[in-house]
Motif scaffolding. Structure first.
Motif, mmCIF file in Angstrom:
data_model
loop_
_atom_site.group_PDB
_atom_site.id
_atom_site.type_symbol
_atom_site.label_atom_id
_atom_site.label_comp_id
_atom_site.label_asym_id
_atom_site.label_seq_id
_atom_site.Cartn_x
_atom_site.Cartn_y
_atom_site.Cartn_z
ATOM 1 N N UNK A 164 0.603 -1.147 -0.229
ATOM 2 C CA UNK A 164 0.087 -0.181 -0.079
ATOM 3 C C UNK A 164 0.768 1.380 -0.036
ATOM 4 N N UNK A 165 1.953 0.962 -0.215
ATOM 5 C CA UNK A 165 3.175 2.362 -0.378
ATOM 6 C C UNK A 165 3.351 2.412 -1.687
ATOM 7 N N UNK A 166 2.933 3.619 -2.627
ATOM 8 C CA UNK A 166 3.198 3.723 -3.861
ATOM 9 C C UNK A 166 2.982 5.010 -4.407
ATOM 10 N N UNK A 167 3.348 5.245 -5.486
ATOM 11 C CA UNK A 167 2.973 6.479 -5.975
ATOM 12 C C UNK A 167 3.330 6.460 -7.867
ATOM 13 N N UNK A 168 3.480 7.552 -8.399
ATOM 14 C CA UNK A 168 3.804 7.414 -9.837
ATOM 15 C C UNK A 168 4.701 8.323 -10.318
ATOM 16 N N UNK A 169 5.192 8.353 -11.488
ATOM 17 C CA UNK A 169 6.487 9.237 -11.484
ATOM 18 C C UNK A 169 5.918 10.685 -11.795
ATOM 19 N N UNK A 170 4.749 11.008 -12.198
ATOM 20 C CA UNK A 170 4.093 12.238 -12.567
ATOM 21 C C UNK A 170 4.136 12.774 -11.106
ATOM 22 N N UNK A 171 3.515 11.961 -10.111
ATOM 23 C CA UNK A 171 3.439 12.481 -8.610
ATOM 24 C C UNK A 171 4.746 12.872 -8.146
ATOM 25 N N UNK A 172 5.579 11.949 -8.328
ATOM 26 C CA UNK A 172 7.179 12.410 -7.592
ATOM 27 C C UNK A 172 7.675 13.668 -8.254
ATOM 28 N N UNK A 173 7.452 13.715 -9.599
ATOM 29 C CA UNK A 173 7.876 15.130 -10.204
ATOM 30 C C UNK A 173 7.480 16.211 -9.764
ATOM 31 N N UNK A 174 6.056 16.124 -9.523
ATOM 32 C CA UNK A 174 5.204 17.389 -8.603
ATOM 33 C C UNK A 174 5.980 17.305 -7.533
ATOM 34 N N UNK A 175 6.019 16.589 -6.732
ATOM 35 C CA UNK A 175 6.755 16.647 -5.527
ATOM 36 C C UNK A 175 8.057 17.329 -5.393
ATOM 37 N N UNK A 176 9.175 16.788 -6.500
ATOM 38 C CA UNK A 176 10.156 17.444 -6.536
ATOM 39 C C UNK A 176 10.105 18.996 -7.120
ATOM 40 N N UNK A 177 9.259 19.269 -7.931
ATOM 41 C CA UNK A 177 9.112 20.552 -8.106
ATOM 42 C C UNK A 177 8.693 21.479 -6.898
ATOM 43 N N UNK A 178 7.708 21.111 -6.285
ATOM 44 C CA UNK A 178 7.182 21.934 -5.090
ATOM 45 C C UNK A 178 8.449 22.014 -3.922
ATOM 46 N N UNK A 179 9.181 20.902 -3.761
ATOM 47 C CA UNK A 179 10.300 20.962 -2.740
ATOM 48 C C UNK A 179 11.468 21.923 -3.257
ATOM 49 N N UNK A 180 11.768 22.006 -4.523
ATOM 50 C CA UNK A 180 12.658 22.916 -5.059
ATOM 51 C C UNK A 180 12.313 24.419 -4.910
ATOM 52 N N UNK A 181 10.800 24.471 -5.178
ATOM 53 C CA UNK A 181 10.204 25.895 -5.290
ATOM 54 C C UNK A 181 10.171 26.432 -3.847
ATOM 55 N N UNK A 182 9.489 25.504 -2.948
ATOM 56 C CA UNK A 182 9.179 25.904 -1.553
ATOM 57 C C UNK A 182 10.271 26.311 -0.633
ATOM 58 N N UNK A 183 11.407 25.447 -0.853
ATOM 59 C CA UNK A 183 12.319 25.353 0.064
ATOM 60 C C UNK A 183 13.790 25.597 -0.500
ATOM 61 N N UNK A 184 14.064 26.717 -1.395
ATOM 62 C CA UNK A 184 15.240 26.751 -1.636
ATOM 63 C C UNK A 184 16.324 26.828 -0.734
ATOM 64 N N UNK A 185 16.130 27.301 0.420
ATOM 65 C CA UNK A 185 17.089 27.471 1.467
ATOM 66 C C UNK A 185 17.683 26.250 2.065
ATOM 67 N N UNK A 186 16.926 25.032 1.848
ATOM 68 C CA UNK A 186 17.271 23.792 2.183
ATOM 69 C C UNK A 186 17.668 22.905 1.173
ATOM 70 N N UNK A 187 17.406 23.169 -0.362
ATOM 71 C CA UNK A 187 17.602 22.393 -1.109
ATOM 72 C C UNK A 187 19.137 22.046 -1.332
#
Length: 391
Positions: A164-187
């Motif tokens: 029951x632990x799963x995702x998709x390539x599209x979802x993971x790309x969305x998450x990566x974009x959000x992390x880069x955008x939202x937290x540049x100070x920690x990237x």
């Protein structure tokens, strides 16, 4: 290749406004893959991008997102320490090698998760933030849904195999974009090549960090069920690409195939700024207005990712009912900018009035009516707008 080129005119990927278009030919031995331009949100390539897949350690990006969010909100600091439970200490798989009963700095745990892919560090953070790993997974799923990861379900903080632990390539790309955008100070943690904890030095598992190709993140993954995967991102000539691949047969294939896909994206595509936010695109005649015309503008920058051949054959057309009757409010949508190119789904961008136009007074309207009766309606046919020039 499945039809896979999505164009987004003015915003980031997570605005969910992309349009599907066919891309140049590319294939990959990866079971699932996606490549996007982060600034425009354009999907340059995809293969089974919406297919459910095990995430392995790539879902550690979600754990990091939750930690970074807590740091940004001020509810956690890098110097805070969190205790190591027996549950965290005895976890299997890749480890930071935390010590039972010790209290470890949050910043060390972050490096343990990102650089060393420590499952134990993930559990320490999860328990520190939510009390239990299960409670953390519940909070993480709620936040992921809010970020638009609707095909993702996470059962733990590390990506440990679970049906029951799963995702998709599209979802993971969305998450990566959000992390880069939202937290540049920690990237920056994602580009660090090694970390030593408890006298044990471990290198970053991202193979592309060592290839001098502009890659500065993010996270590998591997389980028997998932194969070898990688979320990778890099910047070249101010263009940041984000890629997710999964289901590769071995570590060498993961490194070589990831590098090949990224290089293709940088080589075959470029970003073209057609109009700046607020730039006057054209004008329309105004009937019974104090001004004869009203200027039209775009509210946001219009930047599109094209292949070089698509850019060469691009056409831009103004579509509008003309003339516009006064009064005209500033910001009113009056027309559409239609952008076409070979193998590119037509993109339509609203044009708005950049200024207010008041209606003529009574005598002005009478004069206009008299002119209309004597000379007929003005010729309002409007030629197509000239193709916009790249900036």
């Amino acid at each position: 290749m499945k039809g896979a080129f999505r164009g987004l005119a003015v915003a980031l990927l997570f605005s969910a406004s992309a349009l599907p278009v066919a891309a140049a030919n590319l294939d990959t031995i990866a079971a699932q893959a996606i490549l996007i331009d982060m600034e425009t949100g354009t999907v340059l390539f995809e293969k089974n991008a919406d297919q459910r897949m095990p995430t392995s350690s790539m879902s550690k990006v979600a754990t990091a997102y939750m930690v970074f969010e807590r740091l940004k909100e001020g509810r956690l600091s890098l110097d805070d320490t969190l205790p190591v439970s027996e549950q965290a200490w005895k976890v299997q798989g890749s480890k930071m090698f935390v010590e039972l009963g010790n209290n470890i700095k949050v910043e060390d745990l972050i490096r343990g998760v990102i650089i060393q892919s420590g499952n134990d560090a993930c559990v320490v953070l999860a328990e520190g933030l939510s009390g239990t790993e299960a409670a953390f997974a519940t909070a993480m799923n709620k936040r992921m849904k809010e970020l638009g990861l609707n095909a993702t379900n996470l059962m733990n903080a590390s990506g440990w195999p679970d049906p029951d632990h799963y995702s998709t390539a599209r979802d993971l790309s969305t998450l990566a974009v959000r992390l880069i955008h939202d937290f540049p100070e920690y990237f920056h943690y994602y580009s660090e090549q090694e970390f030593t904890y408890h006298g044990i030095k471990q290198g970053n598992r991202n193979p592309l960090l060592y290839r001098n190709m502009g890659v500065d993140g993010m996270k590998t993954g591997h389980t028997e069920a998932a194969g070898y995967g990688l979320i990778a991102t890099g910047k070249r000539n101010d263009r940041r690409l984000v890629m997710v691949v999964n289901g590769l047969p071995n570590m060498q294939a993961r490194a070589d195939e990831s590098a090949r896909i990224l290089e293709w994206g940088w080589r075959e595509f470029d970003n073209y700024a057609l109009f700046k936010a607020g730039e006057i695109v054209d004008s329309l005649p105004v009937w019974l207005g104090e001004a004869e015309t009203v200027p039209l503008t775009v509210e946001q920058q219009v930047k599109i990712t094209f292949t070089h051949e698509q850019r060469r054959q691009m056409k831009v057309t103004l579509v509008a009912d003309s003339p516009v009757e006064a009064p005209v409010a500033k910001g009113a949508k009056l027309a559409t900018l239609r952008i076409t190119a070979p193998d590119f789904q037509t993109l339509e961008i609203p044009l708005v009035a950049s200024a207010e136009v008041q209606r003529k007074g009574l005598f002005g309207r009478v004069a206009a009516a008299a002119s209309h009766m004597l000379f007929g309606a003005p010729d309002t046919a409007k030629p197509a707008a000239e193709p916009a020039k790249a900036q």
